[in-house]
Design a protein around this motif. Structure first.
Motif, PDB file in Angstrom:
ATOM      1  N   VAL A  44      46.456  36.829  29.939  1.00  0.00           N
ATOM      2  CA  VAL A  44      46.913  37.133  31.295  1.00  0.00           C
ATOM      3  C   VAL A  44      45.727  37.482  32.194  1.00  0.00           C
ATOM      4  CG1 VAL A  44      48.201  38.796  32.688  1.00  0.00           C
ATOM      5  CG2 VAL A  44      49.245  37.810  30.637  1.00  0.00           C
ATOM      6  N   ALA A  45      44.849  38.343  31.711  1.00  0.00           N
ATOM      7  CA  ALA A  45      43.700  38.739  32.530  1.00  0.00           C
ATOM      8  C   ALA A  45      42.814  37.547  32.859  1.00  0.00           C
ATOM      9  CB  ALA A  45      42.899  39.819  31.805  1.00  0.00           C
ATOM     10  N   LEU A  46      42.567  36.696  31.883  1.00  0.00           N
ATOM     11  CA  LEU A  46      41.693  35.553  32.121  1.00  0.00           C
ATOM     12  C   LEU A  46      42.380  34.467  32.937  1.00  0.00           C
ATOM     13  CD1 LEU A  46      39.746  35.286  28.750  1.00  0.00           C
ATOM     14  CD2 LEU A  46      39.066  36.388  30.882  1.00  0.00           C
ATOM     15  N   SER A  47      43.704  34.458  32.989  1.00  0.00           N
ATOM     16  CA  SER A  47      44.397  33.570  33.913  1.00  0.00           C
ATOM     17  C   SER A  47      44.008  33.911  35.351  1.00  0.00           C
ATOM     18  CB  SER A  47      45.922  33.677  33.737  1.00  0.00           C
ATOM     19  OG  SER A  47      46.326  33.223  32.462  1.00  0.00           O
ATOM     20  N   GLY A  48      43.777  35.198  35.603  1.00  0.00           N
ATOM     21  CA  GLY A  48      43.304  35.602  36.916  1.00  0.00           C
ATOM     22  C   GLY A  48      41.922  35.064  37.224  1.00  0.00           C
ATOM     23  N   LEU A  49      41.039  35.110  36.244  1.00  0.00           N
ATOM     24  CA  LEU A  49      39.693  34.568  36.452  1.00  0.00           C
ATOM     25  C   LEU A  49      39.737  33.059  36.674  1.00  0.00           C
ATOM     26  CD1 LEU A  49      37.497  36.552  33.887  1.00  0.00           C
ATOM     27  CD2 LEU A  49      37.966  37.055  36.290  1.00  0.00           C
ATOM     28  N   LEU A  68      58.079  39.161  34.173  1.00  0.00           N
ATOM     29  CA  LEU A  68      57.896  40.308  35.072  1.00  0.00           C
ATOM     30  C   LEU A  68      56.690  40.163  35.996  1.00  0.00           C
ATOM     31  CD1 LEU A  68      58.816  43.402  32.862  1.00  0.00           C
ATOM     32  CD2 LEU A  68      60.284  41.744  34.015  1.00  0.00           C
ATOM     33  N   GLY A  69      56.070  38.980  35.995  1.00  0.00           N
ATOM     34  CA  GLY A  69      55.031  38.705  36.987  1.00  0.00           C
ATOM     35  C   GLY A  69      53.620  39.068  36.595  1.00  0.00           C
ATOM     36  N   ALA A  70      53.339  39.259  35.309  1.00  0.00           N
ATOM     37  CA  ALA A  70      51.984  39.655  34.907  1.00  0.00           C
ATOM     38  C   ALA A  70      50.956  38.587  35.268  1.00  0.00           C
ATOM     39  CB  ALA A  70      51.944  39.946  33.405  1.00  0.00           C
ATOM     40  N   LEU A  73      50.574  38.335  39.077  1.00  0.00           N
ATOM     41  CA  LEU A  73      49.746  39.423  39.588  1.00  0.00           C
ATOM     42  C   LEU A  73      48.271  39.187  39.294  1.00  0.00           C
ATOM     43  CD1 LEU A  73      50.560  42.029  41.079  1.00  0.00           C
ATOM     44  CD2 LEU A  73      50.329  43.237  38.914  1.00  0.00           C
ATOM     45  N   ALA A  74      47.967  38.710  38.101  1.00  0.00           N
ATOM     46  CA  ALA A  74      46.569  38.435  37.750  1.00  0.00           C
ATOM     47  C   ALA A  74      45.975  37.379  38.673  1.00  0.00           C
ATOM     48  CB  ALA A  74      46.478  37.992  36.291  1.00  0.00           C
TER      49      ALA A  74
END
Length: 244
Positions: A44-49, A68-70, A73-74
């Motif tokens: 999830v975090a790296l999807s943001g990157l 739930l949109g994680a 949001l990322a």
């Protein structure tokens, strides 16, 4: 929003009903997925990157099966291109209700549209990035390639699909080992043998995993120029598929 502890399968249930994303699952979902899916927070975090790298000005980013949109949001917190928007889709009203609260509590500016819909019916247009994090595995196998083909057709040149799934292994010994390691992971996170067994029974014929080779071949058949694994932990993997 406080995260409730997942105890949905802690007591003997008799005949276990098929798993559904209902209000009880939505209530405990952050705890459930953190304790059940190895590598989930990292993906999830790296999807943001990846959103920071692939989002292009004026494009749409899609989170299909947003729960739930994680992942939404990322992406929202890392988009740098101007004029982008995110479309987050789920077919569970209970999930979307809680997702709205998560998105509303976030101060980042990229607009987010939440849609209650079947992801197989959502138009994909002018997209720079599409996320399918642990979603395709719940779609009937016959519908998977048509869905990926629509995604590929709706992506801008140079766009990316992030596809995260539970996977199986063609080698029976490796498959058995990774299943056992996954169960060991869940026990280490506080799940009992009963919980592990009942959750597995509930997911039988609901979550249908496939091998990484099947995923790679399907992505290429759907129109992606290349596809391969960028993250894996036990029998959970995430692939990137690129459009030429």
């Amino acid at each position: 929003m406080n995260d409730a502890r997942d105890r949905l399968f802690a007591d003997p249930l008799g005949a276990t009903a098929p798993f559904t994303f209902d209000s009880e699952v939505a209530r405990v979902f952050p705890d459930m997925i953190r304790r059940s899916v190895p590598g989930y927070p990292t993906v999830v975090a790296l999807s943001g990157l990846l959103a920071a790298r692939f989002a292009t000005a004026g494009s749409t980013l899609y989170d299909l099966g947003c729960s739930l949109g994680a992942s939404t949001l990322a992406m929202r917190q890392h988009i740098e291109a101007d004029g982008c928007r995110i479309v987050a889709v789920d077919n569970s009203p209970a999930m979307l209700e809680r997702c709205r609260a998560v998105i509303d509590a976030d101060a980042h500016a990229t607009p987010v549209e939440l849609r209650e819909a079947d992801i197989r019916e959502v138009p994909i247009a002018d997209a720079s990035m599409v996320v399918l994090n642990y979603t395709l595995q719940f779609i009937p196998v016959a519908d998977r390639e048509p869905l990926l083909a629509r995604i590929a057709a709706g992506l801008r040149p140079g766009g990316v699909l992030v596809l995260s799934e539970k996977v199986t292994f063609a080698d029976p010994a490796l498959d058995a080992l990774n299943i056992d390691l996954h169960h060991q992971f869940k026990r280490a996170n506080g799940y009992s043998e009963l919980e592990v067994a009942q959750k597995r029974s509930a997911l039988d014929n609901v979550l249908l995993p496939e091998t990484l080779d099947v995923h790679r071949d399907r992505c290429r058949a759907a129109g992606f120029a290349s596809c391969d694994v960028w993250f894996q932990c036990f029998n959970f993997a995430s692939l990137i598929a690129l459009k030429a």
